[in-house]
Design a protein around this motif. Structure first.
Motif, PDB file in Angstrom:
ATOM      1  N   VAL A 137      -7.722   1.869  -1.470  1.00 54.68           N
ATOM      2  CA  VAL A 137      -7.270   2.630  -0.311  1.00 54.68           C
ATOM      3  C   VAL A 137      -5.924   2.068   0.133  1.00 54.68           C
ATOM      4  CG1 VAL A 137      -7.760   3.345   2.053  1.00 54.68           C
ATOM      5  CG2 VAL A 137      -9.640   3.054   0.436  1.00 54.68           C
ATOM      6  N   SER A 138      -4.938   2.941   0.304  1.00 58.69           N
ATOM      7  CA  SER A 138      -3.628   2.502   0.770  1.00 58.69           C
ATOM      8  C   SER A 138      -3.074   3.506   1.772  1.00 58.69           C
ATOM      9  CB  SER A 138      -2.665   2.341  -0.405  1.00 58.69           C
ATOM     10  OG  SER A 138      -2.591   3.531  -1.168  1.00 58.69           O
ATOM     11  N   LYS A 147      -2.030  -4.462   3.591  1.00 63.32           N
ATOM     12  CA  LYS A 147      -3.341  -4.407   2.961  1.00 63.32           C
ATOM     13  C   LYS A 147      -4.385  -3.951   3.983  1.00 63.32           C
ATOM     14  CE  LYS A 147      -6.582  -7.111   0.189  1.00 63.32           C
ATOM     15  NZ  LYS A 147      -6.879  -8.435  -0.426  1.00 63.32           N
ATOM     16  N   LEU A 148      -5.189  -2.987   3.584  1.00 58.78           N
ATOM     17  CA  LEU A 148      -6.205  -2.443   4.482  1.00 58.78           C
ATOM     18  C   LEU A 148      -7.572  -3.025   4.165  1.00 58.78           C
ATOM     19  CD1 LEU A 148      -5.165   1.339   4.359  1.00 58.78           C
ATOM     20  CD2 LEU A 148      -4.494  -0.365   6.057  1.00 58.78           C
ATOM     21  N   THR A 149      -8.340  -3.225   5.208  1.00 58.06           N
ATOM     22  CA  THR A 149      -9.740  -3.631   5.036  1.00 58.06           C
ATOM     23  C   THR A 149     -10.609  -2.388   5.156  1.00 58.06           C
ATOM     24  OG1 THR A 149      -9.271  -5.795   6.027  1.00 58.06           O
ATOM     25  CG2 THR A 149     -11.581  -5.113   5.901  1.00 58.06           C
ATOM     26  N   TRP A 150     -11.448  -2.162   4.160  1.00 58.49           N
ATOM     27  CA  TRP A 150     -12.257  -0.954   4.168  1.00 58.49           C
ATOM     28  C   TRP A 150     -13.585  -1.189   3.474  1.00 58.49           C
ATOM     29  CZ3 TRP A 150     -13.479   0.669  -0.737  1.00 58.49           C
ATOM     30  CH2 TRP A 150     -12.658   0.198  -1.777  1.00 58.49           C
ATOM     31  N   ARG A 151     -14.493  -0.292   3.756  1.00 63.46           N
ATOM     32  CA  ARG A 151     -15.753  -0.279   3.016  1.00 63.46           C
ATOM     33  C   ARG A 151     -16.227   1.165   2.887  1.00 63.46           C
ATOM     34  NH1 ARG A 151     -20.968  -2.185   6.553  1.00 63.46           N
ATOM     35  NH2 ARG A 151     -20.667  -0.796   8.342  1.00 63.46           N
ATOM     36  N   GLN A 202     -14.894   3.707   5.815  1.00 66.96           N
ATOM     37  CA  GLN A 202     -14.541   3.091   7.102  1.00 66.96           C
ATOM     38  C   GLN A 202     -13.366   2.154   6.874  1.00 66.96           C
ATOM     39  OE1 GLN A 202     -16.886  -0.070   9.370  1.00 66.96           O
ATOM     40  NE2 GLN A 202     -17.374   1.773  10.566  1.00 66.96           N
ATOM     41  N   ILE A 203     -12.283   2.391   7.600  1.00 68.40           N
ATOM     42  CA  ILE A 203     -11.063   1.604   7.438  1.00 68.40           C
ATOM     43  C   ILE A 203     -10.790   0.831   8.724  1.00 68.40           C
ATOM     44  CG2 ILE A 203      -8.585   1.690   6.967  1.00 68.40           C
ATOM     45  CD1 ILE A 203      -9.035   4.351   5.544  1.00 68.40           C
ATOM     46  N   GLN A 204     -10.547  -0.459   8.560  1.00 69.76           N
ATOM     47  CA  GLN A 204     -10.119  -1.292   9.673  1.00 69.76           C
ATOM     48  C   GLN A 204      -8.587  -1.350   9.648  1.00 69.76           C
ATOM     49  OE1 GLN A 204     -12.278  -2.487  11.940  1.00 69.76           O
ATOM     50  NE2 GLN A 204     -13.935  -1.552  10.743  1.00 69.76           N
TER      51      GLN A 204
END
Length: 479
Positions: free
Chosen positions: A437-438, A445-449, A456-458
């Motif tokens: 994910v970008s 840098k994205l944190t996601w799950r 879900q992206i932080q």
């Protein structure tokens, strides 16, 4: 008097641009010619084009053509010193060509701005309903190159040729708008009878020789455009009341008023046009059948994808043609429209009306520049994309890269500057895993799950506070 007349006309004709709705046809028939299929597929990948309504009516700053149509509608009402008498008004209207002298005409300036905005094709009004030709037709002297026209002595007087050549040099697909009705032609509005509405003013079945002359006139003018103006990719036909009577949709109000058979033999026209321009896309607007290769919902964004090629045509301002002090849509509005249309699988044909002097308004150039800035970052999610479920979720709209396992999720901002929330929830359909994910235009840098068909992206704090992104943020999801 001239300033007073223009002011009166402006307030009389500052139209709601929804006035002339064109309903989308049903029962789409796909083309069978492989060359047409290939060009149509290419056109669908381009997504964004520029439309131009331009004619002598721009000199008065009024609605295109409709003020000479004797219908009692908001967009046909006459204003100004000639309004009281229809015959006097029409004569004055047809005399505008002696004033219309667009000495600032420079299509290279337009194509530079359109290309910078990310537009890939164009459609230009070679002739609107009033019958005034913006090209050097040999079928009529009511044209921009005739000696009675003020611009005729200009070396660039064949405006259509100049426009087509300029845009073609920059690899745009070329579209010729052409009005099937012609309110100047004596074989459409026969002077023996007064016109009653937009339709032919006599019964073609009763006077078949006269109607045949009009059919031949139409055929010959389109033949000129297909012969003398270089490669043409789209024949964009307007005036859907000129149609076979058996194609009338009684559920559409304006089609109910079509009294007579007005068949101009589209099979003959299309055959000739494609012999001269192989692979030509023909758009016989609102006339269901083999000669409507794509449909044209006007000022409309469908709620869901349509099962055939289509294009929303819409004005950048409030009017199709130039009017003084037109109110232009914001860049934010225009980009959101582009995203929404493309998310449904459509193309966006955005209209700009050139001025009497031959230029676009400063606001138009400004909007195009800002759209271009956005497209440089986000265009990969627009071009050659396809619609993908769930199409939208709240303010998020989706596209999928053609032939790739990549989804783009456009997060639309309600302000020019994007302010992302701390957490984003992006539903995804029928995806087993997400690999990357970008955020386009940012290296953060994205944190996601990914869990339960939802991503879900932080969002990092610095992106929440100042992303430097405008209008809409695009998340690229590779799976």
């Amino acid at each position: 008097m001239r300033k007073l007349f223009t002011t009166i006309l402006f307030f009389g004709y500052l139209l709601n641009s929804w006035a002339q709705q064109h309903n989308t046809s049903t029962n789409y028939i796909p083309p069978t010619d492989p060359k047409v299929q290939a060009k149509l597929a290419n056109w669908q990948d381009l997504k964004f084009g520029v439309f131009m309504h331009w004619g002598t009516y721009s000199q008065w700053g009024i609605v295109e053509s409709w003020s000479i149509c004797p219908e009692d509608e908001g967009w046909t009402q006459r204003k100004g010193p000639y309004a009281a008498d229809y015959t006097t008004y029409k004569k004055a209207y047809e005399n505008i060509r002696t004033e219309f002298n667009p000495v600032k005409f420079s299509p290279e300036k337009w194509v530079t701005a359109a290309k910078a905005a990310g537009m890939k094709y164009m459609v230009f009004t070679t002739k609107h309903h009033d019958g005034f030709a913006m090209f050097d037709t040999k079928q009529s002297d009511y044209k921009i190159t005739d000696s009675k026209s003020a611009f005729a002595t200009n070396p660039r007087s064949n405006i259509t040729k100049e426009v087509f050549n300029a845009f073609r040099k920059e690899d745009f697909l070329i579209g010729a708008y052409f009005s099937k009705p012609d309110w100047h032609n004596e074989n459409y509005w026969w002077p023996y009878f007064p016109p009653k509405d937009r339709n032919v003013n006599y019964n073609p079945a009763k006077y078949p020789e006269r109607w045949q002359k009009f059919k031949d006139f139409t055929y010959n003018q389109i033949g000129e455009l297909m012969t003398d103006y270089g490669a043409v990719d789209i024949l964009w036909l307007d005036g859907g009341w000129v149609r076979p009577k058996n194609t009338i949709d009684p559920a559409v109000d304006w089609q109910k008023a079509i009294t007579f058979e007005q068949d101009i033999d589209m099979a003959r026209v299309a055959k000739m046009a494609r012999e001269k321009q192989p692979g030509l896309i023909v758009v016989d607007r609102t006339v269901t059948g083999e000669f409507e290769n794509y449909t044209t919902p006007e000022h409309t964004v469908p709620d869901e994808p349509l099962p055939y090629p289509w294009e929303t045509c819409m004005t950048m301002g409030d009017s199709w043609s130039f009017v003084p002090n037109d109110k232009y849509k914001s860049t934010n509005q225009l980009i959101q429209l582009l995203v929404k249309i493309v998310s449904r699988g459509g193309n966006f044909l955005l209209n700009i009306g050139p001025s009497p002097e031959g230029d676009w308004a400063p606001e138009a150039y400004n909007r195009l520049q800002q759209i271009g800035d956005w497209m440089k970052i986000n265009g990969e999610g627009i071009y050659a994309s396809r619609s993908v479920a769930p199409y939208e979720h709240q303010n998020i709209y989706y596209t999928q890269a053609k032939g790739k396992s990549v989804i783009y999720a456009f997060w639309l901002s309600d302000k020019e500057d994007v302010a992302l929330p701390a957490t984003l929830q992006i539903p995804l359909n029928k995806i087993n895993q997400v690999k990357k994910v970008s955020l386009l235009g940012r290296a953060d840098k994205l944190t996601w799950r990914f869990k339960g068909n939802s991503l879900q992206i932080q969002v990092p704090t610095k992106l929440q506070k100042k992303s430097s992104l405008k209008q809409a943020a695009t998340f690229k999801i590779e799976y």
